[in-house]
Design a protein around this motif. Structure first.
Motif, PDB file in Angstrom:
ATOM      1  N   ASP A  34       0.814  -1.219   0.000  1.00  0.00           N
ATOM      2  CA  ASP A  34       0.000   0.000   0.000  1.00  0.00           C
ATOM      3  C   ASP A  34       0.848   1.271   0.000  1.00  0.00           C
ATOM      4  O   ASP A  34       0.542   2.236   0.692  1.00  0.00           O
ATOM      5  N   GLY A  35       1.961   1.253  -0.745  1.00  0.00           N
ATOM      6  CA  GLY A  35       2.802   2.438  -0.862  1.00  0.00           C
ATOM      7  C   GLY A  35       3.619   2.748   0.375  1.00  0.00           C
ATOM      8  O   GLY A  35       4.092   3.863   0.563  1.00  0.00           O
ATOM      9  N   ARG A  36       3.822   1.767   1.243  1.00  0.00           N
ATOM     10  CA  ARG A  36       4.570   1.959   2.491  1.00  0.00           C
ATOM     11  C   ARG A  36       5.612   0.859   2.639  1.00  0.00           C
ATOM     12  O   ARG A  36       5.329  -0.311   2.407  1.00  0.00           O
ATOM     13  N   LEU A  37       6.822   1.244   3.033  1.00  0.00           N
ATOM     14  CA  LEU A  37       7.897   0.292   3.305  1.00  0.00           C
ATOM     15  C   LEU A  37       7.935   0.038   4.806  1.00  0.00           C
ATOM     16  O   LEU A  37       7.937   0.985   5.593  1.00  0.00           O
ATOM     17  N   GLN A  38       7.969  -1.235   5.195  1.00  0.00           N
ATOM     18  CA  GLN A  38       8.078  -1.600   6.602  1.00  0.00           C
ATOM     19  C   GLN A  38       9.272  -2.524   6.789  1.00  0.00           C
ATOM     20  O   GLN A  38       9.463  -3.463   6.018  1.00  0.00           O
ATOM     21  N   LEU A  39      10.047  -2.258   7.834  1.00  0.00           N
ATOM     22  CA  LEU A  39      11.110  -3.151   8.268  1.00  0.00           C
ATOM     23  C   LEU A  39      10.636  -3.772   9.574  1.00  0.00           C
ATOM     24  O   LEU A  39      10.321  -3.056  10.525  1.00  0.00           O
ATOM     25  N   LEU A  40      10.586  -5.103   9.615  1.00  0.00           N
ATOM     26  CA  LEU A  40      10.036  -5.812  10.764  1.00  0.00           C
ATOM     27  C   LEU A  40      11.062  -6.777  11.344  1.00  0.00           C
ATOM     28  O   LEU A  40      11.903  -7.320  10.626  1.00  0.00           O
ATOM     29  N   THR A  41      10.964  -7.030  12.663  1.00  0.00           N
ATOM     30  CA  THR A  41      11.806  -8.037  13.295  1.00  0.00           C
ATOM     31  C   THR A  41      11.268  -9.412  12.956  1.00  0.00           C
ATOM     32  O   THR A  41      10.202  -9.559  12.362  1.00  0.00           O
ATOM     33  N   SER A  42      11.969 -10.436  13.392  1.00  0.00           N
ATOM     34  CA  SER A  42      11.516 -11.805  13.150  1.00  0.00           C
ATOM     35  C   SER A  42      10.220 -12.112  13.890  1.00  0.00           C
ATOM     36  O   SER A  42       9.497 -13.034  13.535  1.00  0.00           O
ATOM     37  N   TYR A  43       9.907 -11.327  14.909  1.00  0.00           N
ATOM     38  CA  TYR A  43       8.659 -11.502  15.662  1.00  0.00           C
ATOM     39  C   TYR A  43       7.526 -10.653  15.116  1.00  0.00           C
ATOM     40  O   TYR A  43       6.430 -10.659  15.656  1.00  0.00           O
ATOM     41  N   GLY A  44       7.784  -9.863  14.098  1.00  0.00           N
ATOM     42  CA  GLY A  44       6.758  -9.030  13.491  1.00  0.00           C
ATOM     43  C   GLY A  44       6.645  -7.636  14.068  1.00  0.00           C
ATOM     44  O   GLY A  44       5.786  -6.868  13.663  1.00  0.00           O
ATOM     45  N   SER A  45       7.525  -7.281  15.013  1.00  0.00           N
ATOM     46  CA  SER A  45       7.530  -5.922  15.555  1.00  0.00           C
ATOM     47  C   SER A  45       8.154  -4.975  14.543  1.00  0.00           C
ATOM     48  O   SER A  45       9.111  -5.321  13.857  1.00  0.00           O
ATOM     49  N   GLU A  46       7.627  -3.772  14.480  1.00  0.00           N
ATOM     50  CA  GLU A  46       8.115  -2.805  13.503  1.00  0.00           C
ATOM     51  C   GLU A  46       9.412  -2.160  13.974  1.00  0.00           C
ATOM     52  O   GLU A  46       9.499  -1.640  15.075  1.00  0.00           O
ATOM     53  N   ILE A  47      10.411  -2.204  13.110  1.00  0.00           N
ATOM     54  CA  ILE A  47      11.671  -1.510  13.354  1.00  0.00           C
ATOM     55  C   ILE A  47      11.538  -0.075  12.885  1.00  0.00           C
ATOM     56  O   ILE A  47      11.864   0.869  13.600  1.00  0.00           O
ATOM     57  N   ASP A  48      11.041   0.087  11.662  1.00  0.00           N
ATOM     58  CA  ASP A  48      10.867   1.406  11.058  1.00  0.00           C
ATOM     59  C   ASP A  48       9.927   1.263   9.871  1.00  0.00           C
ATOM     60  O   ASP A  48       9.826   0.191   9.281  1.00  0.00           O
ATOM     61  N   SER A  49       9.251   2.358   9.522  1.00  0.00           N
ATOM     62  CA  SER A  49       8.413   2.347   8.327  1.00  0.00           C
ATOM     63  C   SER A  49       8.242   3.777   7.841  1.00  0.00           C
ATOM     64  O   SER A  49       8.388   4.729   8.607  1.00  0.00           O
ATOM     65  N   ALA A  50       7.940   3.896   6.559  1.00  0.00           N
ATOM     66  CA  ALA A  50       7.742   5.207   5.946  1.00  0.00           C
ATOM     67  C   ALA A  50       7.056   5.012   4.602  1.00  0.00           C
ATOM     68  O   ALA A  50       7.123   3.924   4.014  1.00  0.00           O
ATOM     69  N   PRO A  51       6.407   6.064   4.094  1.00  0.00           N
ATOM     70  CA  PRO A  51       5.878   5.994   2.735  1.00  0.00           C
ATOM     71  C   PRO A  51       7.029   5.789   1.748  1.00  0.00           C
ATOM     72  O   PRO A  51       8.124   6.323   1.933  1.00  0.00           O
ATOM     73  N   VAL A  52       6.788   5.000   0.729  1.00  0.00           N
ATOM     74  CA  VAL A  52       7.838   4.684  -0.242  1.00  0.00           C
ATOM     75  C   VAL A  52       8.377   5.948  -0.904  1.00  0.00           C
ATOM     76  O   VAL A  52       9.556   6.017  -1.241  1.00  0.00           O
TER      77      VAL A  52
END
Length: 109
Positions: free
Chosen positions: A30-48
Motif C-alpha cells: 500500500d505504498g509503504r515500506l516496513q522493516l520488521l523483526t523476526s517476531y513481526g515488531s516494527e523496526i521502522d516504516s515510511a511511505p515509499v
C-alpha cells in the motif's frame, strides 16, 4: 492497492554496522515500506515516496541500502529468499525494482 508489492523474509537488517535482526522482514504494501523483526515488531516504516534505496557498489552479495526516516539501514536479502529462483533476479534487485514501481516512476536513488 491491497496487494503486497514486495515481501522478503529472513533479511538481515543492520543500522550503523550493528545488527538489528538477523531474520527480519522487508515489506512494501500500500505504498509503504516496513522493516520488521523476526517476531513481526516494527523496526521502522515510511511511505515509499520518502525512502531512498540503492545498491552499494562496494559490496558483493545480495545487499541493498535503504534510508528510512533519516536512518540508514543495510539489508542483506538473499540468504533465505525462497521467492527467487537461482536463475531469477537477485532479491536486492527485486527490492529496488519494487521501490521504483511503488513510487510509480523513475529509478531508486
Amino acid at each position: 492497492m491491497a496487494d503486497t508489492e514486495f515481501n522478503a523474509r529472513g533479511v538481515r537488517i543492520e543500522r550503523f554496522l550493528r545488527s538489528v535482526t538477523r531474520a527480519g522482514q522487508v515489506l512494501i504494501k500500500d505504498g509503504r515500506l516496513q522493516l520488521l523483526t523476526s517476531y513481526g515488531s516494527e523496526i521502522d516504516s515510511a511511505p515509499v515516496q520518502s525512502v531512498r534505496a540503492s545498491k552499494p557498489w562496494f559490496v558483493d552479495g545480495d545487499q541493498a541500502m535503504a534510508t528510512v526516516n533519516g536512518t540508514r539501514y543495510r539489508l542483506t536479502l538473499g540468504e533465505q529468499d525462497t521467492a527467487a529462483k537461482s536463475t531469477g533476479p537477485a532479491a536486492a534487485s527485486r527490492f529496488l525494482d519494487a521501490v521504483r514501481s511503488a513510487r510509480g516512476h523513475g529509478r531508486a536513488e
